[in-house]
Write a protein that holds these residues in place. Sequence first.
Motif, PDB file in Angstrom:
ATOM      1  N   THR A   1      18.122 -22.980  94.006  1.00 53.43           N
ATOM      2  CA  THR A   1      17.582 -24.170  93.358  1.00 53.43           C
ATOM      3  C   THR A   1      18.275 -24.375  92.018  1.00 53.43           C
ATOM      4  OG1 THR A   1      15.417 -23.825  94.394  1.00 53.43           O
ATOM      5  CG2 THR A   1      15.527 -25.311  92.498  1.00 53.43           C
ATOM      6  N   ILE A   2      18.855 -25.548  91.841  1.00 56.04           N
ATOM      7  CA  ILE A   2      19.474 -25.891  90.565  1.00 56.04           C
ATOM      8  C   ILE A   2      18.500 -26.770  89.779  1.00 56.04           C
ATOM      9  CG2 ILE A   2      20.633 -27.955  91.458  1.00 56.04           C
ATOM     10  CD1 ILE A   2      22.996 -27.285  89.586  1.00 56.04           C
ATOM     11  N   SER A   3      18.474 -26.573  88.473  1.00 51.63           N
ATOM     12  CA  SER A   3      17.650 -27.406  87.610  1.00 51.63           C
ATOM     13  C   SER A   3      18.312 -27.491  86.239  1.00 51.63           C
ATOM     14  CB  SER A   3      16.238 -26.835  87.489  1.00 51.63           C
ATOM     15  OG  SER A   3      16.257 -25.536  86.924  1.00 51.63           O
ATOM     16  N   ARG A   4      17.841 -28.402  85.445  1.00 54.21           N
ATOM     17  CA  ARG A   4      18.390 -28.560  84.106  1.00 54.21           C
ATOM     18  C   ARG A   4      17.264 -28.883  83.134  1.00 54.21           C
ATOM     19  NH1 ARG A   4      22.733 -33.114  84.234  1.00 54.21           N
ATOM     20  NH2 ARG A   4      22.669 -32.857  81.955  1.00 54.21           N
ATOM     21  N   ASP A   5      17.471 -28.450  81.896  1.00 51.86           N
ATOM     22  CA  ASP A   5      16.545 -28.729  80.815  1.00 51.86           C
ATOM     23  C   ASP A   5      17.367 -29.351  79.693  1.00 51.86           C
ATOM     24  OD1 ASP A   5      14.807 -28.754  78.655  1.00 51.86           O
ATOM     25  OD2 ASP A   5      13.930 -26.813  79.139  1.00 51.86           O
TER      26      ASP A   5
ATOM     27  N   CYS B   1      22.962 -21.302  82.092  1.00 54.10           N
ATOM     28  CA  CYS B   1      24.202 -21.713  81.435  1.00 54.10           C
ATOM     29  C   CYS B   1      23.823 -22.613  80.272  1.00 54.10           C
ATOM     30  CB  CYS B   1      25.119 -22.437  82.404  1.00 54.10           C
ATOM     31  SG  CYS B   1      26.626 -23.089  81.641  1.00 54.10           S
ATOM     32  N   ALA B   2      24.032 -22.099  79.076  1.00 53.85           N
ATOM     33  CA  ALA B   2      23.706 -22.839  77.861  1.00 53.85           C
ATOM     34  C   ALA B   2      24.959 -23.535  77.340  1.00 53.85           C
ATOM     35  CB  ALA B   2      23.157 -21.890  76.810  1.00 53.85           C
TER      36      ALA B   2
ATOM     37  N   THR C   1      20.570 -26.631  78.845  1.00 52.64           N
ATOM     38  CA  THR C   1      20.754 -25.508  79.761  1.00 52.64           C
ATOM     39  C   THR C   1      20.596 -25.956  81.209  1.00 52.64           C
ATOM     40  OG1 THR C   1      19.950 -23.957  78.089  1.00 52.64           O
ATOM     41  CG2 THR C   1      19.964 -23.189  80.372  1.00 52.64           C
ATOM     42  N   VAL C   2      21.449 -25.412  82.056  1.00 53.38           N
ATOM     43  CA  VAL C   2      21.327 -25.601  83.499  1.00 53.38           C
ATOM     44  C   VAL C   2      21.047 -24.239  84.124  1.00 53.38           C
ATOM     45  CG1 VAL C   2      23.827 -25.389  83.881  1.00 53.38           C
ATOM     46  CG2 VAL C   2      22.398 -26.587  85.561  1.00 53.38           C
ATOM     47  N   TYR C   3      20.225 -24.240  85.147  1.00 53.63           N
ATOM     48  CA  TYR C   3      19.776 -22.999  85.777  1.00 53.63           C
ATOM     49  C   TYR C   3      20.145 -22.992  87.258  1.00 53.63           C
ATOM     50  CZ  TYR C   3      16.764 -23.098  81.643  1.00 53.63           C
ATOM     51  OH  TYR C   3      16.290 -23.174  80.355  1.00 53.63           O
TER      52      TYR C   3
ATOM     53  N   THR D   1      25.074 -28.941  92.461  1.00 53.76           N
ATOM     54  CA  THR D   1      25.322 -29.856  91.345  1.00 53.76           C
ATOM     55  C   THR D   1      24.068 -30.651  91.036  1.00 53.76           C
ATOM     56  OG1 THR D   1      26.141 -31.594  92.826  1.00 53.76           O
ATOM     57  CG2 THR D   1      27.788 -30.102  91.882  1.00 53.76           C
ATOM     58  N   ILE D   2      23.939 -31.033  89.780  1.00 53.26           N
ATOM     59  CA  ILE D   2      22.843 -31.885  89.346  1.00 53.26           C
ATOM     60  C   ILE D   2      23.425 -32.891  88.367  1.00 53.26           C
ATOM     61  CG2 ILE D   2      22.150 -30.172  87.581  1.00 53.26           C
ATOM     62  CD1 ILE D   2      19.248 -31.185  88.013  1.00 53.26           C
ATOM     63  N   THR D   3      23.238 -34.153  88.663  1.00 51.72           N
ATOM     64  CA  THR D   3      23.831 -35.189  87.825  1.00 51.72           C
ATOM     65  C   THR D   3      22.984 -35.451  86.593  1.00 51.72           C
ATOM     66  OG1 THR D   3      22.682 -37.028  88.865  1.00 51.72           O
ATOM     67  CG2 THR D   3      24.737 -36.277  89.906  1.00 51.72           C
ATOM     68  N   ARG D   4      23.505 -36.289  85.719  1.00 54.41           N
ATOM     69  CA  ARG D   4      22.752 -36.665  84.524  1.00 54.41           C
ATOM     70  C   ARG D   4      21.474 -37.402  84.912  1.00 54.41           C
ATOM     71  NH1 ARG D   4      27.414 -40.582  82.383  1.00 54.41           N
ATOM     72  NH2 ARG D   4      28.591 -39.311  83.831  1.00 54.41           N
TER      73      ARG D   4
END
Length: 113
Positions: free
Chosen positions: A67-71, A21-22, A76-78, A49-52
């Motif tokens: 597995t959730i992750s963010r870059d 998700c961009a 982008t969140v994955y 969910t992944i917080t700031r």
Amino acid sequence: VQLQASGGGLVQAGGSLSLSCAASGITFSDNDMGWYRRRPGKQREVVATITRGFSINYADSVKGRFTISRDNARNTVYLQMNNLKPEDTAVYFCRAESRSAYWGQGTQVTVSS
């Protein structure tokens, strides 16, 4: 604000898919991000969910499989989804929340038995 989800598709049970998700139009690093889904005939529910601050939570139904992750550099969140089950069939949405909440358009995931 745009949240562009991609990566959905059709997969057999036991298979894997990776959603992305961009985000644009927001300060991504200031937002808590999440993946939600709406299964056929059911209401939308939280998946992960992944917080700031990179704190992560999962729905019990996906723990150990997703597995959730963010870059933050890519805005982008994955969501990596492994060992998919037919009951994971749903439209998956990403969500961004800071002072306001924003939803993406959704991407269909279909898991065949």
